[in-house]
Design a protein around this motif. Structure first.
Motif, PDB file in Angstrom:
ATOM      1  N   CYS A 196       7.466  34.111  16.514  1.00 23.79           N
ATOM      2  CA  CYS A 196       6.465  35.018  17.081  1.00 23.79           C
ATOM      3  C   CYS A 196       5.143  34.282  17.252  1.00 23.79           C
ATOM      4  CB  CYS A 196       6.239  36.216  16.150  1.00 23.79           C
ATOM      5  SG  CYS A 196       7.670  37.304  15.986  1.00 23.79           S
ATOM      6  N   LYS A 197       4.289  34.840  18.104  1.00 26.24           N
ATOM      7  CA  LYS A 197       2.929  34.342  18.267  1.00 26.24           C
ATOM      8  C   LYS A 197       1.981  35.464  17.879  1.00 26.24           C
ATOM      9  CE  LYS A 197       3.861  31.051  21.920  1.00 26.24           C
ATOM     10  NZ  LYS A 197       3.606  30.656  23.299  1.00 26.24           N
ATOM     11  N   ALA A 198       0.953  35.132  17.117  1.00 28.35           N
ATOM     12  CA  ALA A 198      -0.066  36.097  16.724  1.00 28.35           C
ATOM     13  C   ALA A 198      -1.344  35.779  17.483  1.00 28.35           C
ATOM     14  CB  ALA A 198      -0.296  36.038  15.221  1.00 28.35           C
ATOM     15  N   ILE A 199      -1.855  36.756  18.185  1.00 30.45           N
ATOM     16  CA  ILE A 199      -3.077  36.574  18.964  1.00 30.45           C
ATOM     17  C   ILE A 199      -4.121  37.536  18.418  1.00 30.45           C
ATOM     18  CG2 ILE A 199      -4.109  36.679  21.265  1.00 30.45           C
ATOM     19  CD1 ILE A 199      -1.088  36.352  22.256  1.00 30.45           C
TER      20      ILE A 199
ATOM     21  N   PHE B  53      -2.300  41.110  18.579  1.00 36.03           N
ATOM     22  CA  PHE B  53      -1.028  41.259  19.269  1.00 36.03           C
ATOM     23  C   PHE B  53      -0.036  40.276  18.656  1.00 36.03           C
ATOM     24  CE2 PHE B  53      -4.457  42.187  22.188  1.00 36.03           C
ATOM     25  CZ  PHE B  53      -4.088  43.415  22.706  1.00 36.03           C
ATOM     26  N   ILE B  54       1.151  40.756  18.340  1.00 33.81           N
ATOM     27  CA  ILE B  54       2.240  39.896  17.872  1.00 33.81           C
ATOM     28  C   ILE B  54       3.291  39.918  18.972  1.00 33.81           C
ATOM     29  CG2 ILE B  54       3.936  39.435  16.056  1.00 33.81           C
ATOM     30  CD1 ILE B  54       1.069  39.427  14.973  1.00 33.81           C
ATOM     31  N   THR B  55       3.599  38.736  19.509  1.00 36.02           N
ATOM     32  CA  THR B  55       4.577  38.657  20.590  1.00 36.02           C
ATOM     33  C   THR B  55       5.793  37.846  20.138  1.00 36.02           C
ATOM     34  OG1 THR B  55       3.608  36.654  21.553  1.00 36.02           O
ATOM     35  CG2 THR B  55       2.753  38.771  22.333  1.00 36.02           C
ATOM     36  N   TYR B  56       6.918  38.143  20.764  1.00 32.60           N
ATOM     37  CA  TYR B  56       8.149  37.389  20.524  1.00 32.60           C
ATOM     38  C   TYR B  56       8.819  37.216  21.877  1.00 32.60           C
ATOM     39  CZ  TYR B  56      12.589  35.843  18.623  1.00 32.60           C
ATOM     40  OH  TYR B  56      13.715  35.109  18.328  1.00 32.60           O
TER      41      TYR B  56
ATOM     42  N   LYS C 260     -12.976  45.447   8.125  1.00 26.37           N
ATOM     43  CA  LYS C 260     -12.701  44.187   8.826  1.00 26.37           C
ATOM     44  C   LYS C 260     -11.239  43.754   8.687  1.00 26.37           C
ATOM     45  CE  LYS C 260     -16.978  43.716  10.122  1.00 26.37           C
ATOM     46  NZ  LYS C 260     -17.352  44.136  11.438  1.00 26.37           N
ATOM     47  N   LEU C 261     -10.378  44.657   8.203  1.00 20.13           N
ATOM     48  CA  LEU C 261      -8.942  44.365   8.100  1.00 20.13           C
ATOM     49  C   LEU C 261      -8.253  44.798   9.383  1.00 20.13           C
ATOM     50  CD1 LEU C 261      -8.275  45.585   4.454  1.00 20.13           C
ATOM     51  CD2 LEU C 261      -8.566  43.234   5.247  1.00 20.13           C
ATOM     52  N   TRP C 262      -7.106  44.185   9.643  1.00 20.11           N
ATOM     53  CA  TRP C 262      -6.338  44.491  10.849  1.00 20.11           C
ATOM     54  C   TRP C 262      -5.349  45.606  10.542  1.00 20.11           C
ATOM     55  CZ3 TRP C 262      -8.206  42.241  15.023  1.00 20.11           C
ATOM     56  CH2 TRP C 262      -8.967  41.092  14.860  1.00 20.11           C
ATOM     57  N   ASN C 263      -5.326  46.629  11.378  1.00 19.58           N
ATOM     58  CA  ASN C 263      -4.368  47.728  11.259  1.00 19.58           C
ATOM     59  C   ASN C 263      -3.319  47.544  12.341  1.00 19.58           C
ATOM     60  OD1 ASN C 263      -5.785  49.108   9.151  1.00 19.58           O
ATOM     61  ND2 ASN C 263      -7.262  49.773  10.683  1.00 19.58           N
ATOM     62  N   ILE C 264      -2.081  47.336  11.914  1.00 23.33           N
ATOM     63  CA  ILE C 264      -0.973  47.110  12.849  1.00 23.33           C
ATOM     64  C   ILE C 264      -0.194  48.413  12.991  1.00 23.33           C
ATOM     65  CG2 ILE C 264       1.164  45.830  13.271  1.00 23.33           C
ATOM     66  CD1 ILE C 264      -1.072  43.893  13.282  1.00 23.33           C
ATOM     67  N   ASN C 265       0.065  48.791  14.228  1.00 19.79           N
ATOM     68  CA  ASN C 265       0.863  49.979  14.500  1.00 19.79           C
ATOM     69  C   ASN C 265       2.308  49.550  14.727  1.00 19.79           C
ATOM     70  OD1 ASN C 265      -1.523  51.581  14.606  1.00 19.79           O
ATOM     71  ND2 ASN C 265      -1.894  50.740  16.639  1.00 19.79           N
TER      72      ASN C 265
ATOM     73  N   GLU D 293       1.193  45.606  17.814  1.00 20.76           N
ATOM     74  CA  GLU D 293      -0.222  45.459  18.167  1.00 20.76           C
ATOM     75  C   GLU D 293      -1.047  46.362  17.271  1.00 20.76           C
ATOM     76  OE1 GLU D 293      -1.446  47.730  21.946  1.00 20.76           O
ATOM     77  OE2 GLU D 293       0.571  46.987  22.371  1.00 20.76           O
ATOM     78  N   GLY D 294      -2.307  46.030  17.188  1.00 24.98           N
ATOM     79  CA  GLY D 294      -3.183  46.816  16.344  1.00 24.98           C
ATOM     80  C   GLY D 294      -4.637  46.527  16.632  1.00 24.98           C
ATOM     81  N   SER D 295      -5.476  47.083  15.794  1.00 24.63           N
ATOM     82  CA  SER D 295      -6.914  46.924  15.979  1.00 24.63           C
ATOM     83  C   SER D 295      -7.571  46.599  14.647  1.00 24.63           C
ATOM     84  CB  SER D 295      -7.515  48.195  16.579  1.00 24.63           C
ATOM     85  OG  SER D 295      -7.246  49.290  15.732  1.00 24.63           O
ATOM     86  N   ARG D 296      -8.784  46.117  14.732  1.00 26.12           N
ATOM     87  CA  ARG D 296      -9.534  45.741  13.542  1.00 26.12           C
ATOM     88  C   ARG D 296     -10.401  46.911  13.096  1.00 26.12           C
ATOM     89  NH1 ARG D 296     -13.306  40.373  12.995  1.00 26.12           N
ATOM     90  NH2 ARG D 296     -13.163  40.189  10.742  1.00 26.12           N
ATOM     91  N   ASN D 297     -10.316  47.233  11.831  1.00 23.87           N
ATOM     92  CA  ASN D 297     -11.125  48.300  11.275  1.00 23.87           C
ATOM     93  C   ASN D 297     -12.561  47.800  11.174  1.00 23.87           C
ATOM     94  OD1 ASN D 297     -12.560  49.811   9.191  1.00 23.87           O
ATOM     95  ND2 ASN D 297     -10.601  50.806   8.801  1.00 23.87           N
ATOM     96  N   PRO D 298     -13.526  48.471  11.839  1.00 28.34           N
ATOM     97  CA  PRO D 298     -14.898  47.969  11.834  1.00 28.34           C
ATOM     98  C   PRO D 298     -15.570  48.022  10.459  1.00 28.34           C
ATOM     99  CG  PRO D 298     -14.768  50.088  12.943  1.00 28.34           C
ATOM    100  CD  PRO D 298     -13.365  49.675  12.631  1.00 28.34           C
ATOM    101  N   THR D 299     -15.087  48.889   9.575  1.00 30.69           N
ATOM    102  CA  THR D 299     -15.679  49.005   8.242  1.00 30.69           C
ATOM    103  C   THR D 299     -15.131  47.966   7.283  1.00 30.69           C
ATOM    104  OG1 THR D 299     -15.957  51.377   8.587  1.00 30.69           O
ATOM    105  CG2 THR D 299     -16.107  50.574   6.316  1.00 30.69           C
TER     106      THR D 299
END
Length: 132
Positions: A55-58, A65-68, A83-88, A75-81
């Motif tokens: 996989c590639k992590a971007i 984004f995690i691609t294969y 600063k951790l990444w939340n992956i769905n 894919e996910g987003s960064r929590n602004p409070t």
């Protein structure tokens, strides 16, 4: 076999169960997951383990984004409070294949709650009532 993780406060936690993440396109031997009872607000994902599978992590400032094989599998987003990444998860959580060796009902309930990424009990109750 359990693993130990070190938290930001330098405390050690040990995994209690082993399961398998449901990502159909990734080689099965890279999908092993460990659950930690102490992680009440979420779960840890080994990006390195996924990259070892090809996989590639971007990471951008606010997205991940995690691609294969050129397909986005997570894919996910960064929590602004925090600063951790939340992956769905893009696949249903209820397809997690797990190894459960918990002898008591309380231990099994704790395991399944953790395998669902430890939602609030009211959220879990609502989902069960709605047959999710």
């Amino acid at each position: 076999n359990s693993i130990t993780a070190v938290l930001p406060n330098h405390a050690n936690i040990t995994s209690t169960h082993i399961g398998e993440l449901d990502l159909p396109h990734v080689p099965k031997n890279f999908l092993k997951v460990h659950t930690f009872n102490e992680l009440a607000s979420g779960s840890l994902l080994s990006v390195g383990q996924l990259c070892d599978a090809g996989c590639k992590a971007i990471f951008t400032k606010d997205k991940v984004f995690i691609t294969y094989q050129q397909h986005t599998i997570l894919e996910g987003s960064r929590n602004p409070t925090t600063k951790l990444w939340n992956i769905n998860l893009t696949t249903p959580i209820n397809s997690l294949n797990s190894v459960v060796d918990a002898p008591t009902m309380a231990e099994r309930v704790r395991f399944f709650h953790a395998s669902l990424f430890s939602p609030a009990l009211s959220t879990l109750e609502t989902a069960i009532k709605r047959n999710f």
